[in-house]
Design a protein around this motif. Structure first.
Motif, PDB file in Angstrom:
ATOM      1  N   VAL A 115      46.823  37.402  39.077  1.00  0.00           N
ATOM      2  CA  VAL A 115      46.660  38.804  38.683  1.00  0.00           C
ATOM      3  C   VAL A 115      45.178  39.138  38.523  1.00  0.00           C
ATOM      4  CG1 VAL A 115      47.108  40.491  36.865  1.00  0.00           C
ATOM      5  CG2 VAL A 115      48.934  38.948  37.619  1.00  0.00           C
ATOM      6  N   ALA A 116      44.419  38.226  37.931  1.00  0.00           N
ATOM      7  CA  ALA A 116      42.980  38.449  37.778  1.00  0.00           C
ATOM      8  C   ALA A 116      42.304  38.552  39.138  1.00  0.00           C
ATOM      9  CB  ALA A 116      42.350  37.321  36.964  1.00  0.00           C
ATOM     10  N   GLY A 117      42.751  37.756  40.113  1.00  0.00           N
ATOM     11  CA  GLY A 117      42.200  37.823  41.456  1.00  0.00           C
ATOM     12  C   GLY A 117      42.493  39.156  42.125  1.00  0.00           C
ATOM     13  N   VAL A 118      43.702  39.674  41.942  1.00  0.00           N
ATOM     14  CA  VAL A 118      44.049  40.985  42.483  1.00  0.00           C
ATOM     15  C   VAL A 118      43.147  42.055  41.892  1.00  0.00           C
ATOM     16  CG1 VAL A 118      45.838  42.769  42.555  1.00  0.00           C
ATOM     17  CG2 VAL A 118      46.440  40.391  42.996  1.00  0.00           C
ATOM     18  N   VAL A 119      42.964  42.021  40.569  1.00  0.00           N
ATOM     19  CA  VAL A 119      42.110  43.000  39.898  1.00  0.00           C
ATOM     20  C   VAL A 119      40.675  42.909  40.416  1.00  0.00           C
ATOM     21  CG1 VAL A 119      41.106  43.675  37.679  1.00  0.00           C
ATOM     22  CG2 VAL A 119      43.544  43.079  37.827  1.00  0.00           C
ATOM     23  N   ALA A 120      40.172  41.680  40.578  1.00  0.00           N
ATOM     24  CA  ALA A 120      38.814  41.497  41.085  1.00  0.00           C
ATOM     25  C   ALA A 120      38.694  42.019  42.515  1.00  0.00           C
ATOM     26  CB  ALA A 120      38.435  40.022  41.030  1.00  0.00           C
ATOM     27  N   GLY A 121      39.704  41.760  43.349  1.00  0.00           N
ATOM     28  CA  GLY A 121      39.676  42.262  44.713  1.00  0.00           C
ATOM     29  C   GLY A 121      39.665  43.778  44.763  1.00  0.00           C
ATOM     30  N   LEU A 122      40.474  44.403  43.915  1.00  0.00           N
ATOM     31  CA  LEU A 122      40.489  45.865  43.851  1.00  0.00           C
ATOM     32  C   LEU A 122      39.154  46.415  43.358  1.00  0.00           C
ATOM     33  CD1 LEU A 122      44.062  46.437  42.379  1.00  0.00           C
ATOM     34  CD2 LEU A 122      43.291  46.936  44.708  1.00  0.00           C
TER      35      LEU A 122
END
Length: 254
Positions: A230-237
């Motif tokens: 989830v943290a990776g998704v947020v960082a990608g966004l």
């Protein structure tokens, strides 16, 4: 493992030195650790070797009780081996990302980093990729600590950080196709979003089922995988938002 990724078809434009460097560091740390047969400088005696492994993981692993300030220093797993002195708790959150319990644990993590790391590094740039790897690993560790039912057991492994890489991949390069061994024997080219999406779904399912099972808990930190992803998704966004505001194409970011 139901599916094992082998290759992503996205052509990287520059050598993924950060991704490969992280793999090299993980392998080197394992080869120097007391559970590896290559570390011949550790005691040969079985009990002394066990004590060395115990002390190693307790010193360099991330222990939830310590991270959240519940205790000053968790008790050693094997009390007969004696206490662990001089540990720096905040650093153990980082060092735990480079520890592995065995060669299979190491290999499984490094395969995912080898397949998806170069692609995400190519899309984000070297510095952003390294920051993402470390930051999502920290988020994963604290996410696990908050829900862990046995806070004295050290958490080790790169899975949380690598889950963060997979989460970012879902945002920045989901259109790729990934050659994957399904059921360990059938090679198939699958959409990247399907591979990483199924990974997250499986980790979340395992987290929910293991946390609600009689006796509670699991030897695998599934919560860390979920929080890291989830943290990776947020960082990608966040990178996409930065691109939109600056007018820079993501493919131009190094």
């Amino acid at each position: 493992m139901a599916a094992l990724p082998l290759n992503d078809d996205h052509p990287v434009r520059r050598a993924p030195v950060v991704a490969y460097g992280l793999i090299a560091v993980n392998v080197l740390v394992y080869l120097l650790s007391p559970q590896a047969a290559t570390a011949v400088w550790y005691p040969v005696d079985l009990f002394e070797r066990v004590c060395s492994i115990d002390a190693y993981f307790m010193r360099w692993g991330a222990i939830p009780d310590e991270m959240l300030g519940r205790v000053d220093l968790a008790e050693p797993l094997t009390p007969e081996c004696g206490p662990i002195d001089g540990k720096v708790v905040w650093f153990s959150v980082l060092s735990s990302m480079f520890l592995h319990g065995g060669s299979a644990h190491l290999l499984g993590n490094m395969v995912y980093l080898f397949v998806f790391g170069p692609v995400v590094e190519d899309r984000l740039g070297k510095v952003r990729f390294l920051l993402l790897y470390l930051a999502t690993g920290v988020v994963a560790a604290f996410g696990h600590a908050l829900v862990d039912q046995d806070g004295g057991i050290p958490m080790i492994g790169a899975s949380g950080a690598i889950s963060g890489v997979l989460g970012a991949y879902l945002v920045v390069q989901f259109r790729s196709r990934v050659t994957t061994l399904v059921f360990g024997v059938i090679p198939m080219r699958l959409p990247g979003w399907a591979v990483v999406g199924s990974y997250f779904a499986l980790q979340y399912l395992l987290y929910v089922t293991s946390s609600t099972a009689p006796g509670g808990g699991s030897s695998v930190a599934y919560a860390a995988h979920v929080y890291g992803f989830v943290a990776g998704v947020v960082a990608g966004l966040a990178v996409y938002r930065l691109r939109w505001r600056s007018g820079t194409r993501l493919s131009d970011v190094y």
